[in-house]
Motif scaffolding. Structure first.
Motif, PDB file in Angstrom:
ATOM      1  N   LEU A 270       0.962  -1.000   0.304  1.00  0.00           N
ATOM      2  CA  LEU A 270      -0.284   0.071   0.318  1.00  0.00           C
ATOM      3  C   LEU A 270       0.198   1.386   0.065  1.00  0.00           C
ATOM      4  O   LEU A 270       1.594   1.054   0.815  1.00  0.00           O
ATOM      5  N   VAL A 271       0.809   2.218  -0.487  1.00  0.00           N
ATOM      6  CA  VAL A 271       1.145   3.875  -0.875  1.00  0.00           C
ATOM      7  C   VAL A 271       0.270   4.306  -0.602  1.00  0.00           C
ATOM      8  O   VAL A 271      -0.794   4.724  -0.998  1.00  0.00           O
ATOM      9  N   ILE A 272       0.682   5.486   0.188  1.00  0.00           N
ATOM     10  CA  ILE A 272      -0.197   6.872   0.693  1.00  0.00           C
ATOM     11  C   ILE A 272       0.185   8.141  -0.680  1.00  0.00           C
ATOM     12  O   ILE A 272       1.647   8.507  -0.239  1.00  0.00           O
ATOM     13  N   PRO A 273      -1.030   8.389  -1.351  1.00  0.00           N
ATOM     14  CA  PRO A 273      -0.654   9.785  -2.155  1.00  0.00           C
ATOM     15  C   PRO A 273       0.225  10.349  -1.592  1.00  0.00           C
ATOM     16  O   PRO A 273      -0.557  11.060  -0.408  1.00  0.00           O
TER      17      PRO A 273
ATOM     18  N   PRO B 238      -6.917   8.034  -2.236  1.00  0.00           N
ATOM     19  CA  PRO B 238      -6.891   6.984  -1.264  1.00  0.00           C
ATOM     20  C   PRO B 238      -5.639   6.605  -1.770  1.00  0.00           C
ATOM     21  O   PRO B 238      -4.958   6.520  -2.702  1.00  0.00           O
ATOM     22  N   LYS B 239      -5.320   5.757  -0.452  1.00  0.00           N
ATOM     23  CA  LYS B 239      -3.861   4.304  -0.743  1.00  0.00           C
ATOM     24  C   LYS B 239      -4.195   4.081  -2.151  1.00  0.00           C
ATOM     25  O   LYS B 239      -5.172   3.912  -2.542  1.00  0.00           O
TER      26      LYS B 239
ATOM     27  N   ARG C 143      -2.944   0.400  -3.977  1.00  0.00           N
ATOM     28  CA  ARG C 143      -2.214  -0.937  -3.836  1.00  0.00           C
ATOM     29  C   ARG C 143      -1.499  -0.902  -5.128  1.00  0.00           C
ATOM     30  O   ARG C 143      -1.984  -1.734  -6.199  1.00  0.00           O
TER      31      ARG C 143
ATOM     32  N   TYR D  42      -9.467   0.023  -1.781  1.00  0.00           N
ATOM     33  CA  TYR D  42      -8.301   0.621  -2.501  1.00  0.00           C
ATOM     34  C   TYR D  42      -8.076   0.350  -4.081  1.00  0.00           C
ATOM     35  O   TYR D  42      -8.418  -0.754  -4.681  1.00  0.00           O
TER      36      TYR D  42
ATOM     37  N   SER E  70       3.804  11.233   6.644  1.00  0.00           N
ATOM     38  CA  SER E  70       3.315  10.123   5.999  1.00  0.00           C
ATOM     39  C   SER E  70       3.650  10.595   4.556  1.00  0.00           C
ATOM     40  O   SER E  70       3.937   9.546   3.883  1.00  0.00           O
ATOM     41  N   ALA E  71       3.182  11.822   4.029  1.00  0.00           N
ATOM     42  CA  ALA E  71       2.769  11.814   2.651  1.00  0.00           C
ATOM     43  C   ALA E  71       3.294  12.768   2.070  1.00  0.00           C
ATOM     44  O   ALA E  71       4.847  12.877   1.391  1.00  0.00           O
TER      45      ALA E  71
END
Length: 877
Positions: A2-5, A11-12, A14, A42, A706-707
């Motif tokens: 999972l990556v956080i834009p 949304p995250k 996958r 996701y 986080s992002a």
């Protein structure tokens, strides 16, 4: 994985990848979304490219460019082939070009005033007293159209770029550097081609007797900085002999001593004219003054040798800034009226549209708190309101900056328009500047709109058909294989240059005011008076022997072409503005990662756990927390009259503020718009309300990122404004225990912990690894003696060593929350299944499911409408 834009609205995602998760951890990744399966929480995608480490300067800027869609490759060979060849050491003006231009090299004293590090000098000015007492004022702009032929490959690439993109430490040029930094730039002591607007004015500078437009040749006698011109006006030496001179082809060279008296005379004339022009725009046109002493929206950064920000400060504003701005506005206004008079269907103009009065709600509420009546029905009414708030003098310059910022944020953006696509003349006005017709003429090196306006102006005053006048010069333009590729990106200076290199965010001329209001609306013009200087007959600039306007060939542009050009320019200008603002925020966060600064702020509103504060110095608005997530008050106890050692050590996030303590018995209570702080035993009352001035400390912790790189965090230092404003660099020595050890054993443990953390910082180990390696020694007063599985006897002096770990704050073992987590996941899954089932039934034609979806949508719409009605009623009441 999972990556956080970086965009919080997305949304995250996958992604499936063969790369290990370790390679992607704490990296910026370019991801392409492939789809979103029904029933999945996701979307799915794949990694395109690893950009680099999070927090790395080059990585963050690369991501910023991608995020804003800025993809400007180097100039093509066909575009570079349009550049002139240079024979010998310097380019020379051809003889035939001298013959067809007005030569001002010996008749006029031409000079320029620009920010530090400027290389693309595109505007100069002059002032000359005539024998009969009249005064000749001139604005001379670089003749870019001589080098950029209409519809050539270079012209098409410049049109595609639309503008020069200015970031904090670099720029992306609209034109190759050979033109933007050399041949078109009006450097000192070199002959250059220009397009001039020269007014003949009365001796009192109240009226314009005539105006001349045309191509000219100039020689800049002094390429000054704003600081140099300011010092000359105030009888101070313009140059600092302790500083090295600027690099070649850069503004700010030492001013020759023998011309300083003459420059002071010229600058004094221009300053007097600028004051008159500005007063006339404000009194007659209703222009809005949104300038301030410290323009916090424009920051000046100083970099170290690695390109990291090491110093930041707002750019101070002097009267010379307004003087140059007024001259550029004056020229832009006259050129706009001239090209519209000649070409009413294809004139490229600059317009600020009307804005609804309800967009000023935040400004109105703030002024109401200050006891000032708000009136935003017209530009003159808004200007009078802001003046009334400023002249009240109750709150000082800090609150004045807040009001100006709120007014600026409420206004829409300025737009380029084609006159032939508008109905009537009412849509041409630039309401923020108080001018009925306005355009951009003074910066053709960095704005393509100005290039178009130059072509239209030259066509309007020329007796040569347009189809033949824009072929450029007759210089040989063969393919230049030997010419090095002109890169789009140009890196600027470092700290050794005395600043952040090219100071391009300090806008010159009309953009200084244009950017401050950036699209003023809700600002209506009042009719011009008959004796207004700008009402002069513009046809006086045609000169002798010129053809009338009606006989000019109209082959240069069509209305539809100008409309498309305006759309492209508006889009690129929007991108340039947003990218510049985001880049400034990025550098501000990177600066506060290693530095803290104490400055003044203004309370905008109150919350149950803190305040919303505006910091004018950095044009920054953000939350200031007074309590943590558990509702525990954390602030300096001396603010409420307690001793400095009252309470407990602060929790994570508050410990960076010197003197901050956790006050378990403190409470935050909101009473209307006022926030009251009460602490048992405190001898002082503490309350906050809108427009209160507070002293805050700014810092930024990237470890919590986080992002996106977070904005600087605000911390309360004191109520009111402190006299001393401090800047502190964060080092390892700042991280120390706040309380002294209780006994020798605790002292030894604390010393061992500091040694471990120190060794961790040297070996680049993580803080978690360091803390996990600490051995906890428990002094067990009761010996562990067991008989039949039970504790039998007591003993003293037994000490057992065993490994342990430190628990932070409200840390809980995740296993204790497993049941609760499983229940929440099950409930969310059932709700999602129900929604999917309902939509599936509707898609299959189920009438009841369709009606239920419609009822739910209608209920949501009615609820929103009801909330809006209630908001309007509260406002009306």
């Amino acid at each position: 994985v999972l990556v956080i834009p970086m965009d919080v609205r997305v949304p995250k995602i996958r992604i499936r990848t063969r790369m290990g998760a370790e390679r992607l951890l704490n990296k910026r990744i370019l991801v392409e979304v492939d789809g979103w399966d029904i029933g999945s929480s996701y979307p799915k995608g794949h990694a395109v490219k690893i950009m680099g480490d999070i927090g790395n300067l080059e990585t963050e800027i690369s991501c910023l460019l991608i995020e804003h869609g800025i993809d400007l490759p180097p100039f093509s060979k066909s575009a570079l082939a349009c550049l002139p060849t240079i024979e010998g050491t310097a380019w020379q003006i051809p003889a035939h070009e001298i013959a067809r231009r007005r030569d001002l090299r010996t008749s006029h004293r031409v000079f320029s005033v620009d920010p530090a590090g400027c290389q693309d000098i595109d505007d100069t000015m002059s002032a000359k007293v005539l024998p009969n007492g009249d005064i000749e004022i001139g604005v001379h702009i670089a003749d870019v159209t001589h080098f950029v032929s209409h519809n050539s490959a270079l012209d098409r690439e410049a049109r595609f770029r639309g503008t020069t993109f200015y970031l904090v430490d670099r720029r992306f040029d609209m034109l190759p550097s050979l033109l933007s930094s050399d041949l078109c730039s009006l450097h000192g002591d070199v002959d250059r081609l220009a397009v001039s607007v020269i007014w003949t004015m009365s001796s009192d500078l109240e009226s314009v007797k005539s105006c001349w437009y045309g191509r000219s040749i100039i020689r800049n006698c002094a390429a000054m900085l704003y600081e140099q011109a300011h010092k000359i006006l105030h009888d101070m030496p313009p140059d600092d002999i302790s500083k090295p001179p600027p690099p070649p082809l850069t503004a700010g060279a030492p001013v020759r001593a023998h011309i300083i008296p003459e420059l002071k005379s010229d600058l004094s004339i221009l300053t007097t004219l600028a004051r008159k022009l500005r007063k006339k725009r404000e009194d007659i046109g209703g222009a809005v003054d949104l300038s301030s002493g410290d323009r916090g929206s424009e920051l000046k950064f100083v970099f170290d040798e690695r390109g990291n920000p090491m110093k930041v400060s707002p750019k101070s504003e002097m009267e010379i800034h307004h003087t140059i701005a007024e001259l550029m506005i004056f020229a832009n206004e006259y050129v706009a009226r001239r090209i519209h008079q000649a070409f009413p269907d294809i004139a490229l103009l600059r317009n600020h549209r009307y804005v609804q009065e309800d967009r000023f709600e935040e400004l109105e509420a703030t002024l109401k708190t200050a006891g000032v009546h708000f009136d935003g029905r017209s530009n003159k009414a808004l200007a009078d309101t802001l003046k009334a708030a400023k002249l009240g003098g109750k709150y000082g310059a800090i609150v004045d900056s807040l009001l100006q910022s709120l007014a600026t944020r409420a206004m829409s953006e300025a737009q380029y328009i084609c006159s032939g696509a508008q109905q009537g003349d009412s849509g041409f006005a630039h309401y923020g500047l108080g001018i009925d017709k306005y355009t951009h003429f003074t910066s053709p090196i960095r704005r393509y709109a100005d290039v178009v306006v130059h072509r239209e102006l030259l066509a309007a005053i020329s007796d040569i058909p347009q189809s033949t006048m824009n072929v450029g010069s007759t210089i040989d333009r063969a393919m230049l294989e030997s010419l090095p590729d002109s890169k789009t990106m140009t890196l600027l200076g470092r700290a050794e240059d005395g600043g952040s290199g090219d100071d391009y965010s300090d806008l010159d001329g009309d953009e200084l005011l244009d950017s401050l209001i950036e699209g003023a609306s809700d600002l209506a013009l009042e009719p011009k008076k008959a004796n207004d200087a700008t009402s002069t007959d513009l046809s006086s600039g045609l000169g002798q022997g010129r053809q009338p306007i009606e006989s000019i060939n109209h082959e240069l542009y069509q209305t539809s072409q100008v409309v498309k050009i305006c759309e492209r320019l508006n889009h690129m200008n929007r991108i340039a503005k947003l990218s510049s603002m985001d880049c400034q925020r990025l550098f501000l966060s990177l600066y506060f990662q290693h530095n803290t600064e104490v400055t003044s702020g203004v309370v905008l509103s109150t919350r149950v756990n803190g305040l919303i504060v505006y910091v004018p110095k950095f044009d920054l608005k953000g939350p200031l927390f007074l309590s943590d997530r558990n509702g525990k008050l954390q602030m300096d106890p001396t603010i409420v009259g307690l001793t400095p050692d009252s309470g407990l050590p602060p929790s994570s996030g508050f410990g960076i503020v010197e003197g901050c303590r956790l006050l378990p018995e403190g409470k935050c209570v909101v009473n209307g718009e006022r926030l009251d702080i009460s602490v048992r035993g405190g001898s002082k009352t503490c309350s906050f309300q809108p427009l209160d001035v507070v002293t805050v400390q700014l810092s930024c912790d990237l470890s919590e990122m986080s992002a996106r790189v977070p904005l600087p965090r605000l911390h309360l230092v004191a109520m009111g404004q402190k006299a001393a404003i401090a800047t502190k660099t964060i080092t390892a020595k700042d991280v120390q225990d706040e309380e002294a050890p209780a006994d020798a054993t605790d002292a030894a443990a604390a010393a061992a912990s500091r040694d471990i953390i120190s060794n961790c910082s040297i070996s680049n180990a993580s803080l978690f690894q360091a803390l996990s390696s600490i051995k906890v020694e428990a002094n067990l007063n009761v010996p562990l003696r067991y008989h039949n599985g039970e504790k039998a006897t007591k003993g003293r002096g037994r000490i057992t060593k065993f490994p342990g770990r430190i628990s932070f704050g409200d840390f809980k073992n995740p296993d204790t929350l497993k049941a609760k987590q499983d229940a929440a996941a099950q409930a969310a899954s059932e709700a999602a299944l129900q929604r999917r089932s309902l939509h599936t039934q509707a898609a299959q034609g189920d009438y009841n499911a369709t009606k239920q979806i419609e009822r739910e949508a209608t209920a949501r719409m009615q609820r929103l409408a009801s909330e809006k009605r209630q908001a309007r009623r509260r406002k009306a009441g």
